[in-house]
Design a protein around this motif. Structure first.
Motif, PDB file in Angstrom:
ATOM      1  N   TYR A 146       0.801  -1.185  -0.070  1.00  0.00           N
ATOM      2  CA  TYR A 146       0.023  -0.096  -0.113  1.00  0.00           C
ATOM      3  C   TYR A 146       0.813   1.287  -0.005  1.00  0.00           C
ATOM      4  O   TYR A 146       1.924   1.022   0.617  1.00  0.00           O
ATOM      5  CB  TYR A 146      -0.853   0.258   1.213  1.00  0.00           C
ATOM      6  N   GLU A 148       1.840   4.347   1.555  1.00  0.00           N
ATOM      7  CA  GLU A 148       1.679   4.889   2.720  1.00  0.00           C
ATOM      8  C   GLU A 148       1.225   6.256   2.938  1.00  0.00           C
ATOM      9  O   GLU A 148       0.560   7.143   3.728  1.00  0.00           O
ATOM     10  CB  GLU A 148       3.319   4.964   3.315  1.00  0.00           C
ATOM     11  N   PHE A 151      -2.640   6.476   2.465  1.00  0.00           N
ATOM     12  CA  PHE A 151      -3.081   6.148   3.748  1.00  0.00           C
ATOM     13  C   PHE A 151      -3.014   7.323   4.817  1.00  0.00           C
ATOM     14  O   PHE A 151      -3.960   7.773   5.537  1.00  0.00           O
ATOM     15  CB  PHE A 151      -2.425   5.016   4.168  1.00  0.00           C
ATOM     16  N   THR A 158      -4.243   0.765   8.921  1.00  0.00           N
ATOM     17  CA  THR A 158      -3.962  -0.397   8.027  1.00  0.00           C
ATOM     18  C   THR A 158      -4.929  -1.510   8.721  1.00  0.00           C
ATOM     19  O   THR A 158      -5.359  -1.641   9.917  1.00  0.00           O
ATOM     20  CB  THR A 158      -2.590  -1.141   8.080  1.00  0.00           C
TER      21      THR A 158
END
Length: 418
Positions: A146, A148, A151, A158
Motif C-alpha cells: 500500500y 503509505e 493512507f 491499516t
C-alpha cells in the motif's frame, strides 16, 4: 604467364581456405548457452549481469528464453518429457520434485560455491539431501502493498480483517483513487490474494485431509467465501475498471503514478515501482482477511540449475560460479530486495524491507505460499479458473469443483509414481 595466373589462383584459394578455417575456428570457439526462465524473472538487473559476463567471456553467449508465467510449469513438464531442456534454467525447488531430479546436474560440497551458501539458505533448497543448483533467492513476503502517503493523507489505519479492508477501499474510492489494482489478464497475479487468504485459513489438519482426499476443496466453506470476497472487490468497483485487460506491468505504472493505492503481490513489486518512482512510499502488510496477522512468504527455494542433457555443462557451471560471487549476488539480491544468500554478501535492506524482516520473518509470523505446501502439484488449472471467475464465466462453486477434479487426478498420479 599461365604459371603466374595459376600461382595467383592458388594463393587466392589458400587465403580463402584459411579465412574459412578461421571462421570455422571462431564459430567453434563460441558457445551459446540457452537460459530458460519465467518472463517475470527476466529482470533488467539480471540481464545486465549476463551482459557483463558475456563481455568478460567473449567466447560465451547466453540466450535468454522468456516463457509466459502462465505457461511456465506446463512447458517445463513437456520439455522434460521429450528431452528438450535448455542448458540453464531458473527453478523453484518444487519443480525438480515434480518433473524429476534426474533431469538436473547435482552439486555437492566439492563445488566451489557450495560452502559459501548461508546454512539457512541451503537447507530449504535441498531435495533428499541433494542440491541441484546454487541458491539465488531467500525468504520474501507476499501481501498487501500500500501507498503509505495515500493512507496518511486520508487518515486510514491499516486493516486487519476483510470487513475493515472493504471500508478502507470505500474511503479511497471516494477520494477519486483506485483502491486496489487488479491485473486479471495474467492468472499468475490473480492468485496472490487467494494464496494469502487460503494460507491464513488452512491449518495442518485440513491440509492433510485435502491431500489424503478425505476432504474436497469444494467442501470447505472458507474457500467459497474467499473466492466470493475476491470477486466482490471487483463488482463493488474497488478495483480498476479494466482489470481483465490489466497486467503486472500496468500495475507497476498505476501504483508508481499514484493512480492506485494498493496491490497484492510479492515484495519484488515494490522494487519495480521504486524504479519508476523512487519517491513512492510503499509498505507491505499481510493481506487483511481474518485478523491472523500472518504474512505469506516464499521461503526462497529459487535455484539456477544446469540441465543434464546440456552439451555445455562445464560452461554452464563456470557461469554459475561467476554468478555466485558476492558482487554479482549483491546486485541480483538487491534487485529483488531479498536478504543475502552467500556468506560474503553485505547487503543493506531499505526501511520498508527491514520492517517486513523484523516484524514478520524474524519472529516467524509467516505462512509459506501454497506452491510449497503442495509440492509437485501444478496449480495452473486453479489459477486459470480464477481468471475465468473474474471474467464472469465461472462462479466460486464451479472453480472449486473443477479444481477438485484436477487436484485429485494429480494426487492419484503422484501416488502411482512415488
Amino acid at each position: 604467364m599461365k604459371k603466374t595466373i595459376l600461382s595467383a589462383l592458388c594463393i587466392i584459394i589458400l587465403l580463402c581456405a584459411c579465412g574459412q578455417k578461421e571462421d570455422i575456428d571462431k564459430r567453434d570457439e563460441t558457445v551459446s548457452l540457452t537460459f530458460m526462465m519465467p518472463q517475470s524473472h527476466a529482470k533488467d538487473f539480471l540481464l545486465e549481469l549476463i551482459d557483463t559476463y558475456e563481455s568478460e567471456h567473449p567466447g560465451i553467449i547466453i540466450e535468454i528464453q522468456r516463457i509466459p508465467d502462465d505457461q511456465w510449469i506446463d512447458l517445463v513438464h513437456s520439455k522434460a518429457a521429450v528431452g528438450e531442456m535448455p542448458d540453464l534454467i531458473r527453478l523453484d525447488k518444487w519443480v525438480p520434485e515434480a518433473v524429476g531430479t534426474k533431469h538436473f546436474v547435482e552439486f555437492g560440497q566439492e563445488t566451489p560455491w557450495y560452502e559459501r551458501v548461508l546454512p539457512e539458505q541451503l537447507n530449504n533448497k535441498l531435495i533428499g539431501g541433494k542440491l541441484y543448483g546454487p541458491p539465488i533467492s531467500s525468504t520474501s513476503g507476499i501481501g498487501l502493498i500500500y501507498n503509505e502517503e495515500i493512507f496518511s493523507d486520508l487518515s486510514i489505519k491499516t486493516p486487519n480483517t476483510i470487513e475493515e479492508f472493504y471500508q478502507v477501499c470505500e474511503t479511497i474510492r471516494q477520494a477519486g483513487i483506485t483502491p486496489l489494482y487488479a491485473s486479471d489478464k495474467e492468472a499468475w497475479t490473480i492468485q496472490a490474494a487467494f494464496n494469502c487468504m487460503v494460507m491464513q485459513s488452512t491449518d495442518d489438519t485440513l491440509w492433510t485431509d485435502l491431500i489424503t482426499s478425505r476432504t474436497k476443496w469444494s467442501d470447505v466453506p472458507e474457500y467459497h467465501k474467499i473466492l466470493e470476497d475476491i470477486h466482490t472487490l471487483r463488482t463493488l468497483g474497488y478495483t480498476n475498471k479494466n482489470h481483465m485487460e490489466a497486467t503486472y506491468n500496468s500495475a507497476v505504472e498505476a501504483v508508481a503514478g499514484g493512480q492506485a493505492a494498493m496491490y497484492v503481490m510479492g515484495q519484488f513489486f515494490i522494487a519495480d515501482v521504486l524504479q519508476k518512482n523512487p519517491e513512492c512510499k510503499l509498505r507491505m502488510i499481510p493481506f487483511p482477511y481474518n485478523g491472523s496477522d500472518l504474512l505469506s512468504v516464499v521461503s526462497g527455494a529459487g535455484l539456477f540449475s544446469v540441465c543434464k542433457d546440456s552439451g555445455h555443462v562445464k560452461e554452464a557451471e563456470e557461469f554459475l560460479d561467476w554468478f555466485s560471487q558476492p558482487e554479482h549476488m549483491n546486485k541480483f539480491n538487491e534487485g529483488w530486495n531479498h536478504p543475502p544468500v552467500f556468506k560474503e554478501q553485505d547487503l543493506h535492506m531499505p526501511d520498508w524491507q527491514q520492517s517486513i524482516y523484523d516484524k514478520y520473518i524474524v519472529p516467524g509470523k509467516t505462512v509459506v505460499q501454497i506452491d510449497e505446501t503442495l509440492n509437485g502439484i501444478n496449480l495452473n488449472g486453479l489459477w486459470n479458473n480464477l481468471k475465468e471467475m473474474m471474467s464472469g464465466r465461472m462462479n466460486a462453486a464451479k472453480v472449486l469443483e473443477s479444481w477438485d477434479e484436477d487436484f485429485s487426478e494429480q494426487m492419484r498420479y503422484q501416488k502411482e509414481n512415488s
